[in-house]
Scaffold this motif. Structure first.
Motif, PDB file in Angstrom:
ATOM      1  N   ASP A 501      40.565 112.455  14.798  1.00  0.00           N
ATOM      2  CA  ASP A 501      40.617 112.549  13.463  1.00  0.00           C
ATOM      3  C   ASP A 501      42.059 111.724  13.066  1.00  0.00           C
ATOM      4  O   ASP A 501      42.246 111.224  12.016  1.00  0.00           O
ATOM      5  CB  ASP A 501      40.477 113.880  13.151  1.00  0.00           C
ATOM      6  N   GLU A 502      42.999 112.286  14.010  1.00  0.00           N
ATOM      7  CA  GLU A 502      44.401 112.073  13.414  1.00  0.00           C
ATOM      8  C   GLU A 502      44.515 110.472  13.627  1.00  0.00           C
ATOM      9  O   GLU A 502      44.994 109.664  12.501  1.00  0.00           O
ATOM     10  CB  GLU A 502      45.311 112.565  14.225  1.00  0.00           C
ATOM     11  N   LEU A 503      44.015 110.008  14.594  1.00  0.00           N
ATOM     12  CA  LEU A 503      44.019 108.445  14.653  1.00  0.00           C
ATOM     13  C   LEU A 503      43.556 107.653  13.715  1.00  0.00           C
ATOM     14  O   LEU A 503      44.028 106.532  13.295  1.00  0.00           O
ATOM     15  CB  LEU A 503      43.714 108.004  16.174  1.00  0.00           C
ATOM     16  N   LEU A 504      42.144 108.054  13.399  1.00  0.00           N
ATOM     17  CA  LEU A 504      41.222 107.466  12.181  1.00  0.00           C
ATOM     18  C   LEU A 504      42.232 107.662  10.884  1.00  0.00           C
ATOM     19  O   LEU A 504      42.120 106.630  10.006  1.00  0.00           O
ATOM     20  CB  LEU A 504      39.810 107.885  12.185  1.00  0.00           C
ATOM     21  N   ALA A 505      42.763 108.632  10.707  1.00  0.00           N
ATOM     22  CA  ALA A 505      43.546 109.009   9.347  1.00  0.00           C
ATOM     23  C   ALA A 505      44.585 108.091   9.345  1.00  0.00           C
ATOM     24  O   ALA A 505      44.862 107.239   8.184  1.00  0.00           O
ATOM     25  CB  ALA A 505      44.001 110.296   9.328  1.00  0.00           C
TER      26      ALA A 505
END
Length: 560
Positions: A501-505
């Motif tokens: 999630d963090e990487l995609l955000a």
């Protein structure tokens, strides 16, 4: 193609240099060409979806009118396997000369491509002399792991080249036919300008054992096996077929050939007299299940771990006629071709897991190489005593080691040539030198379609296998170019979506910032293709920096 002056000869390798396989060598004198061998090789594990690797023959096609013929030295796939692909490119007009067994094996492949009635195949024997334009070709019988194997003396106005083909010095060959050293010596006495020599086993000291050792091992294995014996080898290994038939007969077993190529070659070799199968010994593959396990020997392909070959399908449990069961003895009567090792051991491990007893060369002598060891290579080099030395049929280390041995034996460094594919080596009695290069390389073939696979497609497959892919979708206003939807991401093989999630955000922020900056700089919305390229570039840089991976990135820009 230029016309050479009298006294000049050129040698051009289009395969078989820096590799094991796809042997194809070209000789050039005056305004004519002669081709020796036309083989393929099998793909390594990084060639995803590739079934065959062929030599690049663009230069030959451009000069096909000059080709006087293709001379085949023997019937292994790395010497005949590309004929059905290359001949159509040459207009099917080039005659192919070969020994009977090699042509018989080639006919099977050509027949599958419906080319038999379009090509000209001419048989030669050990006492024939072929006049092919400015070339005179004289076969020299050699010992190898397949019957009907030859080297060829290529005689020209510029001098004679001894092209060894694949050879060893087996003093007790299965068929009783020895390497014709007297004929080789006679040719050498007349003077040899250059030797083009096999180097495959130059790293192994001494002399290769006789092929008959394998027959003795087959006798032991088949006599001691409690159940079925499954022998995997190349379909062209006629000597191995004969030894399996003989050992099975001694032990009261029937023999079944499983797989189209194995069955076809067994039929063809028997019809030509190269294989003796006593009446009543052979049974159909469909009859295997009707026999007790200790009454049958099965011959199949797949000794190199080829995924679609018989043994691999048996190991995977999806073979129609043979299911591996406890008590089976499986013999791998070959050694892995460089690059195939992992595939072979994967099959072996599966067979063990299914309860089979697997025998391979490290455990018992179930395979003997068809290529001479270092002392045999040196002996033939000394007998020939050529002016120039050209090592072929080997990877770079093999070619270099053979060259080192030649120099230790008295040849000057400037008379020994370790070439690259496509090099044009020009020889005369005064000197030899590489004077040019021609297009060369590999052509990758999809076995299902028979079509060429472009190298860019293979590169994408390698990227997908190593780093996966990332798909990003953005939705823009068709008039203003503003972002109204997304970015949405889908990843396969790059990272696990549920824990990223963090990487995609952060990736979304990178794309959003790019679009905002372009809105400010551009008066009109950018063309979709250009925008896709910009998004791909910033994501590639970001993903590689954050993860160390370089996935294939697919960008979809929708305008509404």
């Amino acid at each position: 193609m230029e016309t050479l002056p009298p006294g000049k000869l050129r040698f051009i390798p289009l395969g078989g240099i820096g590799e094991i396989g796809k042997n194809l060598y070209v000789y050039h004198v005056l305004d004519q060409l002669l081709v020796v061998d036309c083989g393929l090789k099998f793909p390594d594990e990084k060639m995803f979806g590739v079934d065959l690797v062929l030599p690049d023959v663009r230069w030959l096609v451009e000069n096909k009118a000059a080709i006087q013929g293709i001379v085949i030295t023997h019937g292994h796939e790395d010497h005949i396997g590309a004929l059905s692909f290359v001949l159509p490119q040459l207009g099917n007009a080039v005659p192919v000369y070969g020994p009977a067994l090699a042509l018989g094996l080639a006919k099977n492949r050509l027949g599958e491509k419906k080319l038999l009635d379009k090509v000209k195949l001419i048989e030669y024997g050990p006492d024939d002399v072929l006049q092919l334009g400015h070339f005179v070709v004289e076969p020299v019988r050699v010992a190898h792991s397949i019957p009907d194997s030859f080297g060829v003396a290529v005689r020209t106005h510029a001098g004679t080249v001894l092209h060894t083909g694949d050879f060893k010095l087996d003093q007790t060959p299965v068929d009783g036919l020895l390497f014709d050293i007297p004929k080789l010596s006679r040719i050498a006495e007349e003077g040899i300008l250059a030797i083009v020599s096999d180097t495959t086993n130059v790293e192994r000291n001494g002399y290769v054992p006789s092929e008959r050792i394998v027959g003795q091992t087959f006798d032991r294995v088949i006599s001691e096996a409690p159940g079925r014996v499954i022998i995997a080898s190349f379909a062209s290994q006629i000597h191995r077929m004969q030894m399996a038939v003989d050992s099975s007969k001694k032990n009261g077993r029937k023999v079944a050939a499983v797989g189209r190529s194995m069955a076809q070659n067994m039929d063809m070799a028997a019809a030509l007299g190269y294989l003796s199968v006593p009446e009543g010994i052979r049974v159909r593959a469909d009859d295997i299940a009707t026999l007790k396990p200790d009454q049958i020997t099965i011959l199949t392909t797949g000794s190199q771990g080829e995924p679609l070959a018989g043994l691999s399908r048996m190991a995977a449990g999806d073979h129609r006629q043979v299911t591996i069961q406890k008590g089976d003895t499986v013999v791998l009567s070959s050694s892995p071709i460089p690059g195939n090792e992992s595939a072979v051991w994967r099959v072996v491990n599966k067979l063990f897991a299914l309860g089979a007893n697997v025998i391979y060369d490290a455990l018992m002598p179930v395979h003997v190489s068809g290529h001479g060891y270092a002392e045999e290579l040196k002996l033939v080099l000394n007998i020939c005593n050529p002016q120039y030395v050209i090592p072929v049929h080997g990877e770079r280390r093999m070619l270099s080691l053979y060259a080192k041995y030649a120099q230790e034996m008295g040849w000057l460094p400037e008379d020994v040539f370790v070439l690259e594919l496509g090099d044009v080596l020009e020889l005369d009695t005064a000197k030899g030198e590489v004077v040019d290069r021609v297009p060369s390389g590999a052509v990758l073939i999809d076995g299902d379609t028979g079509k060429e696979i472009h190298e860019l497609v293979l590169r994408d497959r390698q990227f997908l296998a190593n780093d996966g892919f990332l798909n990003v979708v953005v939705v823009l206003d068709s008039e203003s170019g503003e972002l109204i939807g997304g970015p949405e991401f889908l990843s396969r093989g790059c990272f696990y979506m549920d824990s990223a999630d963090e990487l995609l955000a952060e990736a979304a922020e990178v794309v959003e910032k790019l679009l905002e900056d372009e809105d400010k700089e551009e008066e009109a919305p950018r063309e979709t293709e250009a925008l896709q390229g910009d998004i791909r570039a910033v994501l590639k840089k970001f993903i590689e920096k954050r993860t160390g991976r370089r996935p294939v990135i697919l960008v979809s820009v929708m305008r509404v």
